[in-house]
Design an enzyme around this catalytic site. Structure first.
Site, PDB file in Angstrom:
ATOM      1  N   HIS A  10      50.037  40.366  24.885  1.00  0.00           N
ATOM      2  CA  HIS A  10      51.346  41.436  24.220  1.00  0.00           C
ATOM      3  C   HIS A  10      51.861  42.416  25.420  1.00  0.00           C
ATOM      4  CE1 HIS A  10      48.826  44.491  23.293  1.00  0.00           C
ATOM      5  NE2 HIS A  10      48.054  43.596  22.559  1.00  0.00           N
ATOM      6  N   ARG A  61      52.269  43.035  17.316  1.00  0.00           N
ATOM      7  CA  ARG A  61      52.292  43.129  19.088  1.00  0.00           C
ATOM      8  C   ARG A  61      52.219  41.867  19.137  1.00  0.00           C
ATOM      9  NH1 ARG A  61      47.370  44.900  17.401  1.00  0.00           N
ATOM     10  NH2 ARG A  61      45.703  44.148  18.593  1.00  0.00           N
ATOM     11  N   GLU A  88      42.969  39.926  18.667  1.00  0.00           N
ATOM     12  CA  GLU A  88      41.958  40.261  18.499  1.00  0.00           C
ATOM     13  C   GLU A  88      40.722  40.254  18.031  1.00  0.00           C
ATOM     14  OE1 GLU A  88      41.416  41.652  21.439  1.00  0.00           O
ATOM     15  OE2 GLU A  88      42.464  42.820  21.849  1.00  0.00           O
TER      16      GLU A  88
END
Length: 204
Positions: A10, A61, A88
């Site tokens: 991202h 994101r 993540e």
């Protein structure tokens, strides 16, 4: 038959800018991050890349990055698969903390171990090994069969979920993957053979 896999981290997020541990928290992109995502979309379009399938995480994101890339590529009517497996790594008790404050609280050496060791998680969080344990089975079950069938796949995700994929695809050791920096908004393109093995890696 060769499949094509495009991996994109991202664009810069609001918390990247503030030097905060982000993990599963959900900030959006900065203006710079929006520009990075658009530039990546333009670069893929210039190369004539038109993906067949689109994957991203459950976090804003990465989703916003993919949306902006598709807008620049002129691709507007597609199905996007979002899955928590591509999130993540979870930074646990570090999430939301400034990295300098974390070093002050736990010591620079301990924070470096949490950030850059393969299998030592921060308190309440995940190590890279833990992240790989959810990301790789998803890749092998959902994405790899499509690559073996010759599809072109675009994945917008995060530094550590992408590290897990890169480690497996390139056959890197834990030590090697921890040295690999994955920049925001920088695409890496892999050509994957029908046997699922890496044939070529191309940086755009």
């Amino acid at each position: 038959m060769t499949g094509t896999l495009i991996l994109v981290r991202h664009g810069q997020s609001e918390w990247n800018l503030k030097n905060l541990f982000t993990g599963w928290r959900n900030p959006d992109l900065t203006e710079k991050g929006i520009g990075e995502a658009r530039a990546t979309g333009q670069a893929l379009k210039a190369k004539g890349i038109v993906p067949d399938l689109y994957y991203t995480s459950a976090l804003r994101r990465a989703q916003h990055t993919l949306d902006l890339m598709l807008e620049e590529m002129g691709i507007l009517n597609v199905t996007i698969t979002r899955n928590i497996a591509l999130n993540e790594r979870d930074y646990g008790d570090l999430a939301g903390l400034n990295k300098d404050d974390a070093r002050e609280k736990w010591g620079e050496e301990q924070v470096l171990i949490w950030r850059r060791s393969f299998d030592v998680p921060p308190p309440g969080g995940e190590s890279l090994k833990d992240t790989a344990a959810r990301t790789l089975p998803y890749y092998e079950a959902e994405i790899l069969p499509q690559l073996k069938a010759g599809k072109t796949i675009l994945v917008a995700a995060h530094g550590n979920s992408l590290r897990a994929l890169v480690m497996a695809i390139e056959g890197l050791t834990p030590e090697q993957i921890l040295e690999r920096e994955i920049g925001t908004g920088q695409p890496t393109v892999y050509e994957i053979g029908s046997d699922g093995k890496l044939e070529q890696r191309v940086e755009l």
